[in-house]
Motif scaffolding. Structure first.
Motif, PDB file in Angstrom:
ATOM      1  N   ARG A 175      -2.942   1.766  -2.948  1.00  0.00           N
ATOM      2  CA  ARG A 175      -1.677   2.497  -2.795  1.00  0.00           C
ATOM      3  C   ARG A 175      -1.314   3.203  -4.095  1.00  0.00           C
ATOM      4  NH1 ARG A 175      -0.112  -2.517  -0.577  1.00  0.00           N
ATOM      5  NH2 ARG A 175      -0.153  -2.521   1.711  1.00  0.00           N
ATOM      6  N   GLN A 176      -1.520   2.528  -5.214  1.00  0.00           N
ATOM      7  CA  GLN A 176      -1.192   3.111  -6.507  1.00  0.00           C
ATOM      8  C   GLN A 176      -2.019   4.360  -6.778  1.00  0.00           C
ATOM      9  OE1 GLN A 176      -1.540   0.278  -9.691  1.00  0.00           O
ATOM     10  NE2 GLN A 176      -0.820   1.706 -11.269  1.00  0.00           N
ATOM     11  N   VAL A 177      -3.305   4.295  -6.472  1.00  0.00           N
ATOM     12  CA  VAL A 177      -4.184   5.461  -6.668  1.00  0.00           C
ATOM     13  C   VAL A 177      -3.720   6.629  -5.810  1.00  0.00           C
ATOM     14  CG1 VAL A 177      -6.515   6.355  -6.258  1.00  0.00           C
ATOM     15  CG2 VAL A 177      -6.210   4.135  -7.386  1.00  0.00           C
ATOM     16  N   LEU A 178      -3.488   6.367  -4.535  1.00  0.00           N
ATOM     17  CA  LEU A 178      -3.065   7.436  -3.631  1.00  0.00           C
ATOM     18  C   LEU A 178      -1.738   8.040  -4.059  1.00  0.00           C
ATOM     19  CD1 LEU A 178      -4.054   5.811  -0.221  1.00  0.00           C
ATOM     20  CD2 LEU A 178      -4.965   7.961  -1.131  1.00  0.00           C
ATOM     21  N   PHE A 179      -0.790   7.188  -4.441  1.00  0.00           N
ATOM     22  CA  PHE A 179       0.515   7.712  -4.850  1.00  0.00           C
ATOM     23  C   PHE A 179       0.396   8.523  -6.136  1.00  0.00           C
ATOM     24  CE2 PHE A 179       4.807   7.722  -6.547  1.00  0.00           C
ATOM     25  CZ  PHE A 179       5.561   8.000  -5.412  1.00  0.00           C
ATOM     26  N   ASN A 180      -0.410   8.059  -7.098  1.00  0.00           N
ATOM     27  CA  ASN A 180      -0.607   8.815  -8.339  1.00  0.00           C
ATOM     28  C   ASN A 180      -1.181  10.201  -8.059  1.00  0.00           C
ATOM     29  OD1 ASN A 180       0.368   6.810 -10.003  1.00  0.00           O
ATOM     30  ND2 ASN A 180      -1.630   6.093 -10.685  1.00  0.00           N
ATOM     31  N   LEU A 181      -2.182  10.263  -7.188  1.00  0.00           N
ATOM     32  CA  LEU A 181      -2.802  11.554  -6.867  1.00  0.00           C
ATOM     33  C   LEU A 181      -1.829  12.472  -6.147  1.00  0.00           C
ATOM     34  CD1 LEU A 181      -6.382  10.424  -5.717  1.00  0.00           C
ATOM     35  CD2 LEU A 181      -5.700  11.352  -7.943  1.00  0.00           C
ATOM     36  N   LEU A 182      -1.054  11.909  -5.217  1.00  0.00           N
ATOM     37  CA  LEU A 182      -0.060  12.722  -4.507  1.00  0.00           C
ATOM     38  C   LEU A 182       1.037  13.204  -5.445  1.00  0.00           C
ATOM     39  CD1 LEU A 182       0.206  10.698  -1.197  1.00  0.00           C
ATOM     40  CD2 LEU A 182      -0.200  13.163  -1.325  1.00  0.00           C
ATOM     41  N   ALA A 183       1.529  12.319  -6.312  1.00  0.00           N
ATOM     42  CA  ALA A 183       2.578  12.712  -7.248  1.00  0.00           C
ATOM     43  C   ALA A 183       2.085  13.792  -8.198  1.00  0.00           C
ATOM     44  CB  ALA A 183       3.058  11.498  -8.037  1.00  0.00           C
TER      45      ALA A 183
END
Length: 228
Positions: free
Chosen positions: A114-122
């Motif tokens: 989740r952290q990876v996906l959120f970082n990339l989206l942000a």
């Protein structure tokens, strides 16, 4: 020390700002709720930066413990997409869910995924002023390949290594304007690699970027373990 001296009191500030907003009465001076909201938003931003620094320190010290388990990538990604819909972004920028059904389960740490996906989206939201941001995924025999495409400002090929360097911000007016610690992408790469995958990017100046990362299929990992 950072966790105790910075994160703990910052959490208290954020919680108090939230309680002020909830408890403001109609007779209170005008603007109190808005000011408390600004305090909360700024506090959460700072807390995110502190957490990134702490996570990077754990990675570099070899103390980042992961729990790899069979995980539903599509379900996890959709919760992140839902959360990312609340990110402040330019008007007209659309976040698209283009994930197909039937994706195989992956071997991953769900929290760190989740952290990876959120970082990339942000990161994509920060540098996309118009167009769209699309999340896709496909599967090969051994792994799942996730792809996040944006129609943002993009980067020169020569700048791609800098994007994954710690505490580095590219020398661009928009990059300086949006700010950040410069840790989101390098931390995401480390977290993907700790889960047995790889993360890379393709980009062209003025034409957007594509970030891809891989995760092992849970069934492929099970077959490999059985053969061993």
């Amino acid at each position: 020390n950072m966790s105790h001296e910075l994160r703990t009191p910052l959490n208290s500030i954020i919680n108090l700002a939230y309680l002020i907003q909830e408890g403001v009465e109609e007779t209170a001076p005008p603007g109190i709720r808005d000011e408390a909201s600004r305090i909360e938003v700024a506090g959460r931003h700072l807390l995110g930066l502190i957490n990134d620094v702490l996570d990077m320190a754990k990675v570099e010290a070899g103390r980042m413990d992961l729990r790899l388990e069979e995980s539903d990538f599509r379900a996890i990604a959709r919760t992140v997409l839902s959360a990312a819909s609340g990110l402040e972004r330019s008007p007209g920028v659309e976040i698209r869910d283009e994930l197909p059904e039937g994706l195989p389960p992956v071997l991953a740490d769900r929290t760190r995924l989740r952290q990876v996906l959120f970082n990339l989206l942000a990161n994509a939201v920060k540098f996309t002023e118009r167009g769209h941001i699309s999340l896709r995924a496909s599967a090969s025999e051994r792994e799942l390949i996730a792809e996040l495409e944006d129609t943002g400002i993009g980067m020169d090929q020569a700048d791609l290594p800098k994007a994954f360097a710690e505490f580095v911000q590219l020398d661009d007016d928009m990059d300086r304007r949006v700010g950040g610690s410069g840790l989101g992408l390098p931390l995401s790469r480390h977290l993907v690699e700790l889960q047995g995958g790889r993360l890379w990017a393709e980009s062209r100046k003025g034409e957007g970027s594509i970030f891809r990362f891989t995760l092992a299929r849970a069934d492929a990992a099970a077959r490999a373990a059985a053969r061993a």
